[in-house]
Design a protein around this motif. Structure first.
Motif, PDB file in Angstrom:
ATOM      1  N   HIS A  50       0.853  -1.203   0.000  1.00 45.67           N
ATOM      2  CA  HIS A  50       0.000   0.000   0.000  1.00 45.67           C
ATOM      3  C   HIS A  50       0.891   1.256   0.000  1.00 45.67           C
ATOM      4  O   HIS A  50       0.677   2.186  -0.777  1.00 45.67           O
ATOM      5  N   TYR A  51       1.913   1.262   0.889  1.00 46.24           N
ATOM      6  CA  TYR A  51       2.839   2.409   0.919  1.00 46.24           C
ATOM      7  C   TYR A  51       3.583   2.538  -0.404  1.00 46.24           C
ATOM      8  O   TYR A  51       3.771   3.643  -0.921  1.00 46.24           O
ATOM      9  N   GLN A  93       1.445   4.138  -2.875  1.00 45.88           N
ATOM     10  CA  GLN A  93       1.321   5.581  -2.596  1.00 45.88           C
ATOM     11  C   GLN A  93       2.565   6.340  -3.072  1.00 45.88           C
ATOM     12  O   GLN A  93       2.464   7.439  -3.614  1.00 45.88           O
ATOM     13  N   LEU A 104       8.022  -0.926   7.249  1.00 45.86           N
ATOM     14  CA  LEU A 104       6.978   0.094   7.080  1.00 45.86           C
ATOM     15  C   LEU A 104       7.471   1.467   7.506  1.00 45.86           C
ATOM     16  O   LEU A 104       7.061   2.489   6.938  1.00 45.86           O
ATOM     17  N   LEU A 151       9.446   2.660   4.433  1.00 48.94           N
ATOM     18  CA  LEU A 151       8.569   3.031   3.320  1.00 48.94           C
ATOM     19  C   LEU A 151       7.824   4.330   3.619  1.00 48.94           C
ATOM     20  O   LEU A 151       7.671   5.187   2.752  1.00 48.94           O
ATOM     21  N   GLN A 152       7.372   4.476   4.869  1.00 51.34           N
ATOM     22  CA  GLN A 152       6.681   5.721   5.224  1.00 51.34           C
ATOM     23  C   GLN A 152       7.653   6.901   5.166  1.00 51.34           C
ATOM     24  O   GLN A 152       7.304   7.984   4.695  1.00 51.34           O
ATOM     25  N   HIS A 200       8.166   7.795   1.608  1.00 54.23           N
ATOM     26  CA  HIS A 200       6.964   8.502   1.119  1.00 54.23           C
ATOM     27  C   HIS A 200       6.995   9.966   1.556  1.00 54.23           C
ATOM     28  O   HIS A 200       6.714  10.879   0.757  1.00 54.23           O
ATOM     29  N   GLN A 238       9.027  10.753  11.193  1.00 53.18           N
ATOM     30  CA  GLN A 238       8.243   9.525  11.001  1.00 53.18           C
ATOM     31  C   GLN A 238       8.262   8.668  12.247  1.00 53.18           C
ATOM     32  O   GLN A 238       7.343   7.904  12.505  1.00 53.18           O
TER      33      GLN A 238
END
Ligand code: SF4
Length: 376
Positions: free
Chosen positions: A15-16, A19, A223, A226-227, A230, A246
């Motif tokens: 999902h990330y 995005q 995660l 990846l965040q 992003h 983050q």
């Protein structure tokens, strides 16, 4: 999220990744500073989830890797002395110096001990007053507070046979040097979450503004990374250059103030040589004059010992994000974890070790954990 496997969830990772792909309009080069992040990226195949053209390069955030070869030679020289018990974290004992390493000295009968805390070394000094106990104090702002506290305790308890061989380094000056280099190609940074847990990130705000580069304080799970990517890409695409956090579950803007205080009480900022990179102004910590009695280099007269680095090892380029480990001609052939030519192949946070373990031995994309279903 509360449990570690939730930070490794494959569906959330995709999902990330979707995005990131959705907001990316051009190739970007982003550096993760910390070797722990590099290992997570390689282990879980995070880079393989990113859009074509987006490059993650690996930074200088491996304390073992950046410890200069002459400091290793000084440690080896000390460990060979019959009166000395030399204490170190495990990662350092296999790092090659010019001619030897601490593990070889131990195999030859030297009193080299692997400890898990500097306080273990201090305890050894208290219980063995007939021995000179030296602790190898390496690392970034993460390990410096505990090492500072140990020296402070040694002074308070008046332990005359304890000293430290100091090779502490600081992250922000290294980032500054990297961004100022004419070879720099980094456009955004993932800052090391654990370092910022101690220091906070106010200093990073000045760097972001000065160099117009987005910096995101980032954790170490897939995660998190990846965040973090992003958040960096969003800033790059919007033309912003700010510090964002983050890793809010561990990091506050002001950091850990008591830890900073004990660091400042015992250490002062000094120039420090980085392995493969050279000297960077204001990038290290040394003992303050009031604690000079605990300085092993001064006590044992080692400061004149210098050494040349291997010409074959290109870890300096790897640590600056200029080359990747598998671009080194010696990678996986003349240089392996069993026979390392450089520290980046030894350390559990070294980029060369990560490529060897997760890419060379397990193969390319098919081996990725997040990409192929999360696995630890
Ligand atoms: S593969 Fe070995 S020789 Fe090459 S840069 Fe890495 S540590 Fe140095």
């Amino acid at each position: 999220m509360r449990y570690i496997d939730e930070y490794r969830d494959a569906a959330a990772a995709r999902h990330y990744a979707d995005q990131i792909a959705a907001i990316t309009t051009r190739p970007w080069t982003i550096m993760e500073i910390c070797g722990g992040q590099t290992h997570a990226i390689l282990k879980f195949g995070v880079d393989e989830l990113l859009p074509d053209g987006m490059t993650l390069v690996h930074g200088p955030g491996c304390p073992v890797c950046v410890t200069p070869v002459e400091l290793i030679d000084r440690a080896v020289e000390l460990a060979r002395r019959p009166a000395v018990t030399f204490c170190s974290f495990g990662d350092m004992v296999r790092v090659p110096g010019t001619r030897s390493d601490l593990l070889s000295v131990k195999a030859q009968g030297g009193d080299v001990r692997i400890v898990y805390s500097p306080l273990d070394a201090l305890k050894l000094a208290v219980t063995h007053p007939d021995r000179e106990v030296v602790f190898f104090a390496v690392g970034f702002e993460t390990t410096a507070p505990a090492n500072a506290m140990t020296v402070f305790q040694a002074a308070r308890q008046n332990v005359p046979n304890f000293s430290v061989l100091v090779s502490h380094v600081l992250v922000p000056p290294a980032i500054e040097a990297l961004l100022e280099s004419p070879l720099n190609r980094v456009q955004g940074l993932l800052a090391p979450g654990h370092v910022c847990a101690i220091t906070g990130y106010e200093e990073y705000e000045r760097t972001a503004a000065r160099h117009h580069v987005p910096i995101v304080v980032t954790g170490f799970e897939p995660l998190d990374i990846l965040q973090g990517v992003h958040m960096v890409v969003k800033q790059l695409e919007e033309g912003r250059a700010e510090v964002e956090n983050q890793y809010a579950r561990a990091v506050r803007r002001v950091g850990n103030v008591p830890a900073q205080e004990i660091m400042r009480r015992v250490f002062e900022v000094v120039p420090r040589k980085w392995r493969g990179v050279g000297e960077i102004a204001h990038s290290g910590l040394g003992l303050r004059r009031e604690f000079a009695d605990f300085d092993a280099e001064r006590r044992f007269g080692l400061s004149g010992l210098t050494a040349e680095e291997s010409t074959e090892c290109i870890s300096g380029l790897v640590l600056q994000g200029i080359a990747k480990p598998d671009q080194c001609p010696a990678f996986g052939t003349r240089c392996t974890p069993e026979h390392p030519l450089g520290a980046t192949m030894v350390s559990s946070e070294g980029a060369c070790a990560a490529y060897y373990r997760y890419r060379l031995r397990r193969g390319p994309a098919s081996a990725s954990a997040v990409g192929g279903g999360v696995a630890p």
